[in-house]
Design an enzyme around this catalytic site. Structure first.
Site, PDB file in Angstrom:
ATOM      1  N   GLU A 190       0.880  -1.198   0.142  1.00 22.32           N
ATOM      2  CA  GLU A 190      -0.138  -0.038   0.285  1.00 22.32           C
ATOM      3  C   GLU A 190       0.857   1.329   0.078  1.00 22.32           C
ATOM      4  OE1 GLU A 190      -3.818   2.188   1.940  1.00 22.32           O
ATOM      5  OE2 GLU A 190      -2.702   0.496   3.176  1.00 22.32           O
ATOM      6  N   GLU A 285     -12.021   1.962   3.563  1.00 21.66           N
ATOM      7  CA  GLU A 285     -11.072   2.524   4.706  1.00 21.66           C
ATOM      8  C   GLU A 285     -11.287   4.072   4.716  1.00 21.66           C
ATOM      9  OE1 GLU A 285      -6.655   1.165   6.223  1.00 21.66           O
ATOM     10  OE2 GLU A 285      -6.745   2.288   4.323  1.00 21.66           O
TER      11      GLU A 285
END
Length: 310
Positions: A190, A285
């Protein structure tokens, strides 16, 4: 016909027409994507809420919230902190997901070094901590039937050239991939925007690393919020990196809240992902713009709106 009966009949007919007209107008106002039409239906894409996102509507426990998520049409969850839960709780979550036919999204491979200078240094202590956490993650993944786990390589080592740092990260990831591959678990790298010390910053950089690792267990987590902050140009970059992207996360910018609260055209992005045939998880998220149950209701409504691209 007598004038009195004519007037009575005319009045009744008028009332009936008004009633039918009101019903028709209500149905028309509700539209094809109204709450009446969509509540409980699955979405066009596989959005995944997380623990706490529906605490006011679903209950205080994650298990109760998962049941509520299912009732609202969601078919996946994600949980960054899954690694820190007890094996008993992990098993309960996995069993409930299996019973409901829901999918487990990412959890974080949290070595304790994700937010410090670590894998870029090449030091054995950081490599060992990473590999030990990868082994632990395999066992967690089995309990919850997870297929993806988030990996963050940590911060830049400012005393080393960037090429050396990249080689150190690639070498550590290759060894992690060797642990994950036999179990079909994929670590998704990420790139983040939280601060300028983070080594992994862009999808293009992550693409280069994945190509160097050369493993089906090393792919990209494309977090739309972070990529908007770092580079923008969201859809073209996504397309360039597409064959290495295995997971998507969501958050509007600025504010990192639900779609429709910032500048990102999420309906268009969701439509693009759908047209590409993306069947993976879309991790939610982000926070919630509103408060309490009303805020949670508004969040669901925002996703229904952004998902109404067909």
């Amino acid at each position: 016909m007598e004038r009195r009966k004519f007037l009575q009949n005319g009045t009744l007919a008028g009332i009936s027409a008004l009633a039918l007209g009101s019903l028709g107008q209500s149905a028309q106002a509700a539209g094809p994507h109204s709450e009446l039409d969509t509540k409980g239906k699955t979405f066009n894409l596989n959005y995944a809420p997380h623990d706490g996102m529906f605490r006011n509507s679903g209950g205080s426990t994650f298990l109760d919230q998962i049941k509520y998520m299912y009732d609202q049409g969601f078919r996946a969850i994600e949980d960054n902190g899954m690694l820190g839960r007890s094996p008993e709780e992990q098993s309960k979550i996995g069993d409930l997901l299996s019973k409901l036919g829901m999918q487990m999204g990412v959890f974080v491979v949290d070595t304790g070094n994700n937010w410090k200078t670590s894998l870029t240094t090449g030091k054995q202590e950081f490599v060992d901590a990473f590999l030990n956490t990868c082994r632990k993650s395999v066992e967690v993944a089995k309990r919850v039937n997870a297929k993806w786990a988030t990996v963050v390589p940590g911060y830049f080592e400012r005393n080393l050239p960037i090429g050396i740092q990249t080689a150190n990260v690639v070498e550590a990831l290759r060894r992690g991939a060797e642990i994950f591959e036999p179990h079909g678990l994929v670590m998704v790298l990420e790139p983040l925007s939280d601060n300028p010390d983070l080594f992994l910053r862009t999808a293009e950089q992550s693409y280069e690393v994945c190509k160097a690792v050369k493993s089906p267990s090393c792919k990209i987590l494309y977090d739309i919020y972070h990529m908007q902050r770092n580079t923008g140009n969201l859809i073209p970059v996504m397309d360039w990196c597409w064959d290495e992207i295995a997971y998507i996360q969501i958050g509007d910018n600025p504010g990192r809240k639900e779609p429709g609260t910032g500048e990102i055209n999420y309906k268009n992005i969701f439509k693009h992902l759908h047209s590409k045939g993306y069947k993976g998880v879309m991790g939610m998220e982000h926070g919630i713009a509103g408060k309490g149950k009303e805020g949670e209701d508004a969040l669901i409504k925002a996703y229904r709106e952004a998902d109404s691209f067909l």
